[in-house]
Design an enzyme around this catalytic site. Structure first.
Site, PDB file in Angstrom:
ATOM      1  N   ASN A   4     -13.176  32.867  13.068  1.00  0.00           N
ATOM      2  CA  ASN A   4     -13.736  31.791  12.256  1.00  0.00           C
ATOM      3  C   ASN A   4     -13.711  32.225  10.796  1.00  0.00           C
ATOM      4  OD1 ASN A   4     -15.284  29.895  10.935  1.00  0.00           O
ATOM      5  ND2 ASN A   4     -16.977  29.928  12.396  1.00  0.00           N
ATOM      6  N   CYS A  30     -18.248  25.861   6.404  1.00  0.00           N
ATOM      7  CA  CYS A  30     -16.988  25.618   7.117  1.00  0.00           C
ATOM      8  C   CYS A  30     -16.424  24.223   6.887  1.00  0.00           C
ATOM      9  CB  CYS A  30     -17.175  25.856   8.614  1.00  0.00           C
ATOM     10  SG  CYS A  30     -17.942  27.439   9.020  1.00  0.00           S
ATOM     11  N   HIS A  56     -11.920  22.523  12.996  1.00  0.00           N
ATOM     12  CA  HIS A  56     -12.476  23.797  12.549  1.00  0.00           C
ATOM     13  C   HIS A  56     -12.358  24.820  13.671  1.00  0.00           C
ATOM     14  CE1 HIS A  56     -14.978  26.877  10.987  1.00  0.00           C
ATOM     15  NE2 HIS A  56     -16.049  26.571  11.691  1.00  0.00           N
TER      16      HIS A  56
END
Length: 348
Positions: free
Chosen positions: A279, A113, A249
């Protein structure tokens, strides 16, 4: 000294929408449980025949629709992803070959990520060092293909998508100011996807599907998002009050809320879209940035702070002064939904 920043943007998310109801009914969860715990209402899953390279091509196509000259002078492609099409050739090379950039340097970057912000840092350094002139940076995933769809800890959280940016010279006073990068493999067992090895160096077993210890990841994420954000602000020489927009994020709304409190930036200044996409790992920051530019929140001269964490465990943060001098970097550049070209077809 050269001033390096983002000169073009593009994005793509698959058409298929998977709602929380699709999971809650199948897994016996109470209605609304997923959203209450994560902030996620829905996410996108790639269609058959859509892979990480496909999503990258379509993100670039969106960028070219908004700015037909965006790729002019690009001589390097970096694709941040933990779900590449293959170990080799790189997904970056697969994308480059389909968008008219065959022959330029191309490589994948794997920090999960954190990858997109890592890749922005690499692009900036390579330009300042004279290795490249302009760099196409992509952050994209097809995590739906890697997930154990019966794993309550991971299947409900992740989605697919891709965002891209061209990194190049911008006018004085704009662009990237500083970066913080970090990683600690000791935390790797808390969030990972195994592949060739069947164990970590310390002997802990490794699975070949996304695996997460939610409690440990939450504590880690809140700490490193706050710490890395504070560190990069100090390196840049600005305070949290100077930040116009925080772009974190998009993992979990509770993590974001706790992290913003940690370094004192209100949620009103925080870009959030995980409710619609979940996500998307390396794609979360470019998707959130692109949407905030399209709808007019991010404007010329504003101060941005990007903070991310990822599997590995890894983290990164970046400060930049936004330049809106190119066609795809302004609010009126992307109202129309991106077209859906077939794989291998890119047009302005």
């Amino acid at each position: 000294m050269k001033h390096i920043g983002i000169t073009a943007l593009g994005m793509y998310v698959p058409e298929r929408t998977v709602t929380n109801a699709d999971f809650e009914g199948r897994m016996g969860m109470e209605s609304g449980w997923i959203e209450s715990r994560s902030g996620i209402r829905e996410r996108r899953f790639a269609a058959p025949g859509e892979f990480t390279s496909t999503l990258g091509v379509r993100a670039v196509q969106d960028m070219l629709r908004r700015d037909p000259e965006a790729l002019s002078g690009v001589d390097l492609v970096i694709y941040a992803t933990c779900t590449p099409d293959a170990l080799f050739p790189s997904t970056a090379a697969l994308v480059a070959g389909q968008i008219g950039l065959a022959g330029v340097g191309a490589y994948d970057l794997s920090t999960a990520c954190s990858g997109f912000v890592y890749a922005l840092s690499m692009a900036r350094g390579l330009i300042l060092g004279g290795t490249a002139r302009k760099v196409l940076v992509l952050g994209g995933e097809t995590l739906s293909r890697a997930l154990d769809q019966n794993d309550r800890d991971t299947a409900i959280l992740f989605g697919d998508g891709c965002g891209c940016a061209v990194v190049g010279e911008v006018p004085e006073g704009y662009g990237f100011q500083d970066f913080v990068l970090g990683a600690d493999s000791a935390g790797g067992p808390a969030l990972y996807i195994g592949h060739l090895a069947d164990q970590f160096p310390d002997g802990q077993p490794m699975r070949d599907v996304p695996t997460m210890n939610g409690r440990e990841v939450f504590k880690f994420a809140v700490r490193v998002l706050g710490d890395s954000g504070t560190q990069v602000l100090e390196k840049t020489g600005i305070s949290n009050a100077d930040v116009d927009w925080l772009i974190p994020h998009q993992a979990n709304i509770r993590i974001i809320e706790a992290a913003t409190q940690r370094f004192g930036i209100p949620m009103e200044k925080t870009v959030i879209n995980l409710d619609r996409y979940g996500n998307t790992s390396a794609a979360t920051v470019p998707l959130a940035l692109d949407e905030a530019v399209r709808d007019g929140r991010v404007q010329d001269g504003q101060q941005l702070l990007m903070v991310v964490f990822g599997g590995g465990l890894s983290w990164a943060a970046c400060t930049m002064k936004w330049w809106a001098g190119a066609p795809s970097l302004r609010a009126d550049s992307g109202k129309q939904a991106p077209e859906q070209p077939a794989p291998g077809q890119v047009s302005a």
